[in-house]
Design an enzyme around this catalytic site. Structure first.
Site, PDB file in Angstrom:
ATOM      1  N   HIS A 129       0.868  -1.185   0.000  1.00 14.95           N
ATOM      2  CA  HIS A 129       0.000   0.000   0.000  1.00 14.95           C
ATOM      3  C   HIS A 129       0.909   1.241   0.000  1.00 14.95           C
ATOM      4  O   HIS A 129       2.023   1.186   0.530  1.00 14.95           O
ATOM      5  CB  HIS A 129      -0.821  -0.057   1.294  1.00 14.95           C
ATOM      6  CG  HIS A 129      -1.894   0.970   1.424  1.00 14.95           C
ATOM      7  ND1 HIS A 129      -1.644   2.271   1.796  1.00 14.95           N
ATOM      8  CD2 HIS A 129      -3.234   0.883   1.264  1.00 14.95           C
ATOM      9  CE1 HIS A 129      -2.791   2.935   1.865  1.00 14.95           C
ATOM     10  NE2 HIS A 129      -3.771   2.124   1.535  1.00 14.95           N
ATOM     11  N   ASP A 206       2.977  -4.612   8.063  1.00 15.58           N
ATOM     12  CA  ASP A 206       1.760  -3.816   7.932  1.00 15.58           C
ATOM     13  C   ASP A 206       0.582  -4.790   8.071  1.00 15.58           C
ATOM     14  O   ASP A 206       0.293  -5.572   7.170  1.00 15.58           O
ATOM     15  CB  ASP A 206       1.775  -3.131   6.550  1.00 15.58           C
ATOM     16  CG  ASP A 206       0.428  -2.549   6.157  1.00 15.58           C
ATOM     17  OD1 ASP A 206      -0.552  -2.744   6.887  1.00 15.58           O
ATOM     18  OD2 ASP A 206       0.366  -1.898   5.090  1.00 15.58           O
ATOM     19  N   GLN A 209      -4.644  -5.371   6.857  1.00 14.27           N
ATOM     20  CA  GLN A 209      -5.654  -6.300   6.326  1.00 14.27           C
ATOM     21  C   GLN A 209      -5.654  -7.633   7.063  1.00 14.27           C
ATOM     22  O   GLN A 209      -6.349  -8.563   6.650  1.00 14.27           O
ATOM     23  CB  GLN A 209      -5.417  -6.534   4.828  1.00 14.27           C
ATOM     24  CG  GLN A 209      -5.593  -5.304   3.979  1.00 14.27           C
ATOM     25  CD  GLN A 209      -7.016  -4.750   4.020  1.00 14.27           C
ATOM     26  OE1 GLN A 209      -7.979  -5.484   4.231  1.00 14.27           O
ATOM     27  NE2 GLN A 209      -7.152  -3.449   3.815  1.00 14.27           N
ATOM     28  N   LYS A 232     -10.219  -1.110  10.550  1.00 17.69           N
ATOM     29  CA  LYS A 232     -10.287  -2.288   9.661  1.00 17.69           C
ATOM     30  C   LYS A 232     -10.715  -3.517  10.449  1.00 17.69           C
ATOM     31  O   LYS A 232     -10.768  -4.617   9.904  1.00 17.69           O
ATOM     32  CB  LYS A 232      -8.916  -2.571   9.034  1.00 17.69           C
ATOM     33  CG  LYS A 232      -8.248  -1.386   8.393  1.00 17.69           C
ATOM     34  CD  LYS A 232      -8.434  -1.352   6.910  1.00 17.69           C
ATOM     35  CE  LYS A 232      -7.494  -0.353   6.285  1.00 17.69           C
ATOM     36  NZ  LYS A 232      -7.946   0.092   4.981  1.00 17.69           N
ATOM     37  N   CYS A 370      -4.741   2.475  -3.651  1.00 18.96           N
ATOM     38  CA  CYS A 370      -3.479   2.953  -3.054  1.00 18.96           C
ATOM     39  C   CYS A 370      -2.348   1.956  -3.259  1.00 18.96           C
ATOM     40  O   CYS A 370      -1.477   1.799  -2.391  1.00 18.96           O
ATOM     41  CB  CYS A 370      -3.637   3.270  -1.565  1.00 18.96           C
ATOM     42  SG  CYS A 370      -4.772   4.587  -1.244  1.00 18.96           S
TER      43      CYS A 370
HETATM   44  N1  PMP Z   1      -1.798  -0.812   4.476  1.00 22.12           N
HETATM   45  C1  PMP Z   1      -2.782  -1.540   3.975  1.00 22.12           C
HETATM   46  C2  PMP Z   1      -2.488  -2.919   3.451  1.00 22.12           C
HETATM   47  C3  PMP Z   1      -4.078  -1.020   3.937  1.00 22.12           C
HETATM   48  O1  PMP Z   1      -5.079  -1.745   3.422  1.00 22.12           O
HETATM   49  C4  PMP Z   1      -4.320   0.284   4.416  1.00 22.12           C
HETATM   50  C5  PMP Z   1      -5.702   0.897   4.360  1.00 22.12           C
HETATM   51  N2  PMP Z   1      -6.321   0.771   3.126  1.00 22.12           N
HETATM   52  C6  PMP Z   1      -3.249   0.981   4.967  1.00 22.12           C
HETATM   53  C7  PMP Z   1      -2.003   0.410   4.976  1.00 22.12           C
HETATM   54  C8  PMP Z   1      -3.438   2.334   5.552  1.00 22.12           C
HETATM   55  O2  PMP Z   1      -4.202   2.241   6.699  1.00 22.12           O
HETATM   56  P1  PMP Z   1      -4.820   3.552   7.397  1.00 22.12           P
HETATM   57  O3  PMP Z   1      -5.472   4.322   6.297  1.00 22.12           O
HETATM   58  O4  PMP Z   1      -5.787   3.011   8.381  1.00 22.12           O
HETATM   59  O5  PMP Z   1      -3.686   4.265   8.015  1.00 22.12           O
END
Ligand code: PMP
Length: 412
Positions: A129, A206, A209, A232, A370
């Protein structure tokens, strides 16, 4: 109506706990399939937020009055709950942040700034991401370090063979996701961590998910950092955690300066507070942290394994229904996945599919999610992504498949 295997709990009973699901969108019952972006909140989380503001609202840690004590106790309880949730050894290894993005930025800006030198290397995967790319790019640029990227295979897995060849004595940090938000791939993080440690590199995972779907044991994984976003995993937005090994957190300089992160301030010098407070400058998202505890209870009462097994059933059904539609191509077909299914439709832009589905009350995500480098890897601009939580049903997937089919017929 389906039940959650081994619990006998009907999915209807679970749905009843989510007020937001019971509404019409564009005249149709809402079908919410955008859970990888954020999932919905059970009543107990919403009630915990309201209860805090109605009964306990006070700033934490510094007050000696009753409300401040109550708020502090509830806030710190969630720290213990999160320690247990990810099996951390010490409670002070749990730092509250705004979520995964802030957690990764914190590590890049403190650990990265202190320990990266010119010529060092940071390894990421092609599945990341933007939140797990850009902070590393920023710090690498500042320090003269280099980013190396593990390629992604055709089904959407990390190429472990290539990873082994990228690792070297120059590797300082490896940062990968536990599961991919765009493709759902579950990564072999234990192996990734062990290989990095053989090179004395630290590893950040990270877990955005993963936290609602996969077991997390940071001691068994032996990861150095693990990041989670509350929103999430059925919790409120605006909070989450950074887990870090105590010995590493202790070596790291503070991230932000301000109240709470100090022991003593004079104009000549400031001494910093102990862990975890050294990294929690300013008034945090108290209410959200307190309500996160309820989200963990929700998951634990149903059982993460049971939730994952049911979601996997939904995922398989969705893959089967969608791939049977002429013109649909699934993107991300790794054998080990969380409940995320991306797809594209020949000759129709993902946005058009998304809009047509929205008109039928079906919420999916469209675009690059993203993960622009990952989309580039597959030579596509974006996908349509359906992602499932424990309150979704096969009937909803039937509606999704029907909606996609009708869109194709309409657009052609
Ligand atoms: N990493 C991953 C794999 C994600 O899916 C997301 C959220 N879409 C993020 C990072 C960022 O998370 P947040 O917007 O809650 O900071």
């Amino acid at each position: 109506m389906s039940t959650l295997a081994a619990t006998g709990i009907k999915i209807d009973q679970i749905r009843a706990q989510f007020p937001v699901l019971h509404q019409l969108v564009n005249g149709k019952p809402l079908i919410y399939l955008d859970n990888a972006a954020t999932n919905q909140k059970p009543k107990r989380v919403i009630e915990a937020l309201a209860r805090y503001y109605e009964k306990d609202n006070a700033n934490i840690h510094r007050g000696i009055h009753t409300l401040a004590e109550r708020a502090t106790k509830a806030y710190e309880e969630t720290r213990h709950v999160m320690q247990r949730f990810i099996h951390a050894k010490h409670v002070e290894e749990i730092i509250f942040t705004r979520g995964v993005t802030e957690s990764i930025n914190l590590v890049a800006a403190t650990y990265g700034r202190k320990f990266l030198n010119a010529g060092d290397e940071v390894i990421l995967s092609g599945l990341e991401h933007h939140s797990n790319i850009v902070p590393w790019q920023m710090i690498c640029e500042e320090k003269g370090a280099h980013l190396k990227v593990i390629p992604v295979t055709e089904v959407g897995e990390i190429d472990l063979k290539a990873y082994r060849t990228l690792l070297s004595s120059k590797t300082r940090i490896v940062a990968v996701n536990h599961a991919s938000n765009s493709l759902g791939t579950i990564n072999p993080i234990k192996e990734i961590i062990d290989l990095a440690h053989q090179r004395q590199a630290v590893v950040l995972i990270d877990g955005a998910q993963a936290s609602a779907h996969l077991p997390i044991d940071v001691q068994e994984l032996d990861c150095d950092f693990y990041c989670i976003s509350s929103h999430k995993m059925y919790g409120p937005t605006g909070t989450g955690i950074l887990y870090g090994k105590k010995e590493l957190l202790e070596e790291m300089p503070p991230y932000m300066g301000g109240g709470e992160m100090i022991k003593e301030v004079t104009f000549a010098k400031t001494t910093y507070n102990e862990l975890p407070y050294k990294f929690e400058a300013g008034t945090p998202n108290i209410a959200d942290v307190i309500a996160l505890k309820e989200a963990v209870s929700f998951i634990e009462e149903l059982g993460k394994e049971q939730i994952a097994a049911y979601e996997l059933e939904l995922l398989k059904y969705a893959a089967q229904r969608l791939s049977a539609i002429k013109g649909v191509r699934l993107v991300g077909t790794a054998p080990e996945k969380v409940s995320v299914q991306s797809f594209i439709v020949d000759g129709i832009h993902p946005f058009d599919i998304g809009q047509m589905l929205d008109a039928r009350g079906i919420a999916v995500r469209t675009g690059h999610h993203c993960t622009q480098p990952l989309m580039d890897r597959f030579g596509i601009e974006g996908t349509v992504r359906a992602s499932f939580s424990v309150y979704n049903t096969k009937a909803e997937i039937d509606s999704l498949a029907e909606g996609v089919e009708r869109t194709i017929n309409f657009m052609r």
